[in-house]
Structures are given as C-alpha cells and as structure tokens.
Scaffold this motif. Structure first.
Motif, PDB file in Angstrom:
ATOM      1  N   THR A  48      18.726 -20.421  24.927  1.00 16.86           N
ATOM      2  CA  THR A  48      19.726 -20.775  25.936  1.00 16.86           C
ATOM      3  C   THR A  48      20.424 -19.524  26.470  1.00 16.86           C
ATOM      4  O   THR A  48      20.624 -19.374  27.681  1.00 16.86           O
ATOM      5  CB  THR A  48      20.770 -21.729  25.321  1.00 16.86           C
TER       6      THR A  48
ATOM      7  N   PRO B 197      24.181 -26.153  23.913  1.00 14.39           N
ATOM      8  CA  PRO B 197      23.504 -26.845  22.790  1.00 14.39           C
ATOM      9  C   PRO B 197      24.473 -27.656  21.954  1.00 14.39           C
ATOM     10  O   PRO B 197      24.117 -28.729  21.441  1.00 14.39           O
ATOM     11  CB  PRO B 197      22.903 -25.687  21.973  1.00 14.39           C
ATOM     12  N   THR B 198      25.713 -27.161  21.830  1.00 12.66           N
ATOM     13  CA  THR B 198      26.706 -27.882  21.036  1.00 12.66           C
ATOM     14  C   THR B 198      27.044 -29.224  21.670  1.00 12.66           C
ATOM     15  O   THR B 198      27.249 -30.225  20.962  1.00 12.66           O
ATOM     16  CB  THR B 198      27.978 -27.029  20.891  1.00 12.66           C
TER      17      THR B 198
ATOM     18  N   ALA C  70      27.563 -20.085  14.749  1.00 13.45           N
ATOM     19  CA  ALA C  70      26.708 -19.687  15.870  1.00 13.45           C
ATOM     20  C   ALA C  70      27.208 -18.420  16.534  1.00 13.45           C
ATOM     21  O   ALA C  70      26.439 -17.726  17.223  1.00 13.45           O
ATOM     22  CB  ALA C  70      26.649 -20.823  16.899  1.00 13.45           C
TER      23      ALA C  70
ATOM     24  N   VAL D 275      25.323 -15.332  18.950  1.00 14.33           N
ATOM     25  CA  VAL D 275      25.705 -15.022  20.327  1.00 14.33           C
ATOM     26  C   VAL D 275      26.392 -13.662  20.419  1.00 14.33           C
ATOM     27  O   VAL D 275      26.131 -12.875  21.347  1.00 14.33           O
ATOM     28  CB  VAL D 275      26.616 -16.144  20.865  1.00 14.33           C
TER      29      VAL D 275
ATOM     30  N   SER E 274      26.556 -20.194  26.402  1.00 11.34           N
ATOM     31  CA  SER E 274      25.409 -20.221  25.485  1.00 11.34           C
ATOM     32  C   SER E 274      25.708 -21.034  24.237  1.00 11.34           C
ATOM     33  O   SER E 274      24.813 -21.684  23.671  1.00 11.34           O
ATOM     34  CB  SER E 274      25.036 -18.786  25.069  1.00 11.34           C
ATOM     35  N   MET E 275      26.951 -20.991  23.795  1.00 15.70           N
ATOM     36  CA  MET E 275      27.336 -21.769  22.621  1.00 15.70           C
ATOM     37  C   MET E 275      27.633 -23.223  22.987  1.00 15.70           C
ATOM     38  O   MET E 275      27.366 -24.146  22.211  1.00 15.70           O
ATOM     39  CB  MET E 275      28.568 -21.131  21.961  1.00 15.70           C
TER      40      MET E 275
ATOM     41  N   MET F 157      19.773 -21.538  20.320  1.00 14.10           N
ATOM     42  CA  MET F 157      20.858 -20.912  21.073  1.00 14.10           C
ATOM     43  C   MET F 157      20.424 -19.591  21.692  1.00 14.10           C
ATOM     44  O   MET F 157      20.883 -19.218  22.783  1.00 14.10           O
ATOM     45  CB  MET F 157      22.053 -20.709  20.149  1.00 14.10           C
TER      46      MET F 157
END
Length: 332
Positions: A164, A208-209, A270, A274, A204-205, A161
């Motif tokens: 990203t 990938p999620t 996460a 972030v 950003s979260m 993360m």
C-alpha cells in the motif's frame, strides 16, 4: 411473574449496576493477567534473539575476555529469570530501564520519539475508525452480494502495508508530485507543522486498517440490524437515519471501541514498517534500530507499551459494554 422487560423499573438498577461492576472488575483482572503474560512473552522473545548488545558493542578485535567483561558491565551475565524479575520490578515502579547502546534512560528515548508516532497513529486512526464503521455498515447491511462485500473487506485487509505504501508513494509523489517520497522530519520539529510529511505514512497505515476493522465489525452490524426492535422500527416507517442513530449505533458502541483498541495497537506495531519505509523518526523506527543493535530494554519497553495500549482500549470497550448492557436488556 415478571420477566426482564416487565419488572418494575425501580427493582432493576442495583442488580444491573452490580453486574456491570463485576464485569468491569473481571475485565480489569483479565487485562492485568494478559499484560503480565505479554511481558513474559516479550522478554522471552528478546532473549531468543541471536547475539547480544555486548557482541555488537565490542570493538573490532575484542577477545572473549573483553566481551565477557562488557557483558558483565551491561548486566547480561545473570540468569534470564533474574533479569526478568528485575525488569518487571522496575516496570512496576515506572522505570523502563537504560539503553544498552547509549546509556540513556529508555523513558527519555521513548518520550523523544513518541510524539511523532502518536501523530501518525492519531492521524491514521482518525481516518480508519470512521471508514471502518462505514465499510462495516455497507457490508453488514448488504442483503445481496454478501460474499462480494466480505471478499472486498478481506482482500483490502490482506494487502500488505508495504505494498500500500509503495502504491501510494508512486501515485501521490511519483505521478502527481503532491507530497515528498520520504518523510524526513527535521530534528526537534513538530510533525503537525509538516502535514505533507504525514500524508503518505498516515494513509499507508489507515487504508489497510480500515478494511481490517470493517471485517471485524461487519458481523456485529449484521447481527444488530436483525434485532427485533430494529425490524419493528422499520415496520413502523421510522426513517433509516433515525434507526441507524437510535436503534443500531448504540449497540455497536462496545464492539466499535474494542475494534478501535485492537487496530490502535496494530497501528503502533505497523508504525515500525511505515516509519522505516518513509524514514520517519518515530517509535517504530526506534524499535527496528533497537532490535538490530540488541538494545533489549528499548525493545521490551516499546513492545509492552503497544500491548498496554491494546489492553487499555479493550478494557475501555469492556467498560462501555458493561454500561450499555442494561440498555440492551431494556430494549431487547
């Protein structure tokens, strides 16, 4: 002799309701047990942290006697098992404890930070949930190149993360200048009034999620589209959109809810990364500062909160599965 599909409709509802009730009660008992195990694991992990709040709060030059006295004031001098029981007993009454650093109730501290983190998680989930379903549909229905689709999902989920976040910041803030590089929310301001500050943390979260959720859902999609009633609908020339809505998506509801619950808990965890990267004042950054200051009540309450969100979502998924199982039985 009647099979499940040929039995009279009036003879089936009660056993199926009973089975659904049993399944939900089992899931509820499992969730309570897991939450108890998580609380023990969280407490043990925090106990293993080097040093404690007394060491960090003691003034420079404090001797061992002063530190011992401070440790006694903070209640850190009793046996761990006794502190664990006291903590769990307080949790059961809704008391999250008191911060060892500033003396404020942990519930007040969390309540102050929680809206900002919920805004992040809600925004990321609103993007990631439908995106993961779309990606899972693509991967699960791909007849050729299955390895490629699997590699894309796995690769997307494996990107850290932090990487990203750095790439998105370089693109949208550095190259395009569309949003600020950090998300310093003014004190007392609602995050919903500053969507420009939410953009980079949310994306950003979410990215990938979405890949992670899709990698979990792809197998369920592949299994569902191979069910006999779906193949029969195709042979009868039913439009693809109708097959998707009527014959496939209802079977994906329970796994989708479960996956969404898992990724929601993951998003809360996460948020620590972030929020720290973008200077966003939420629960995640609070957790990081609490760990660094050994503020154990805050760490424990935050970790248990994230676990409770995951378990509540999984319980909801089990409830959905229990309610949809009869439909599966009739359709199969």
């Amino acid at each position: 002799m009647f099979g499940p599909e040929t039995a009279p409709a009036t003879a089936l509802p009660h056993p199926r309701r009973a089975a659904a009730g049993d399944s939900f009660l089992f899931a509820l008992a499992r969730a309570v047990l897991l939450l108890a195990l998580v609380s023990a694991a969280v407490f043990t992990a925090t106990e293993l942290l080097p040093g404690d709040a007394a060491d960090l709060r003691a003034s420079a030059g404090a001797d061992e006697e002063q530190i011992r006295h401070l440790r006694q004031e903070l209640g850190l001098d009793t046996e761990p098992w006794r502190r664990y029981l006291d903590w769990v007993s307080a949790l059961l009454t809704g008391d999250l404890g008191t911060s060892l650093v500033n003396g404020r109730p942990v519930a007040d501290t969390l309540a102050q930070r929680l809206p900002a983190t919920l805004a992040l998680v809600a925004g990321a989930l609103a993007f990631a949930a439908p995106a993961s379903l779309a990606l899972a549909w693509w991967a699960g229905t791909t007849r050729r190149g299955r390895r490629i689709s699997t590699a894309v999902l796995t690769g997307g989920a494996a990107v850290p993360m932090a990487v990203t976040a750095a790439a998105l910041a370089a693109l949208f803030s550095g190259a395009l200048g569309l949003v600020p590089p950090v998300s310093l929310l003014p004190p007392g301001a609602s995050p919903w009034h500053h969507p420009d500050l939410l953009f980079l943390p949310v994306l950003s979260m979410a990215l990938p999620t979405a890949f992670f959720g899709a990698s979990l859902l792809a197998g369920a999609v592949a299994d569902t589209v191979r069910l006999p009633h779906v193949a029969d609908a195709r042979r009868r020339g039913v439009p693809s959109w109708q097959i998707a809505l009527v014959d496939v998506l209802p079977f994906l509801l329970a796994p989708f809810v479960r996956v969404t619950a898992v990724v929601a808990g993951g998003l809360i965890a996460a948020a620590a990364v972030v929020e720290t990267l973008f200077g966003y004042p939420g629960v995640g950054s609070l957790l990081v500062s609490a760990i660094s200051s050994r503020d154990l009540p805050v760490v424990q309450a935050t970790a248990v909160l994230a676990a409770a969100v995951v378990l509540a979502g999984l319980l909801l998924g089990d409830l959905v599965a229990a309610l949809t199982e009869p439909a599966r039985g009739r359709t199969a």
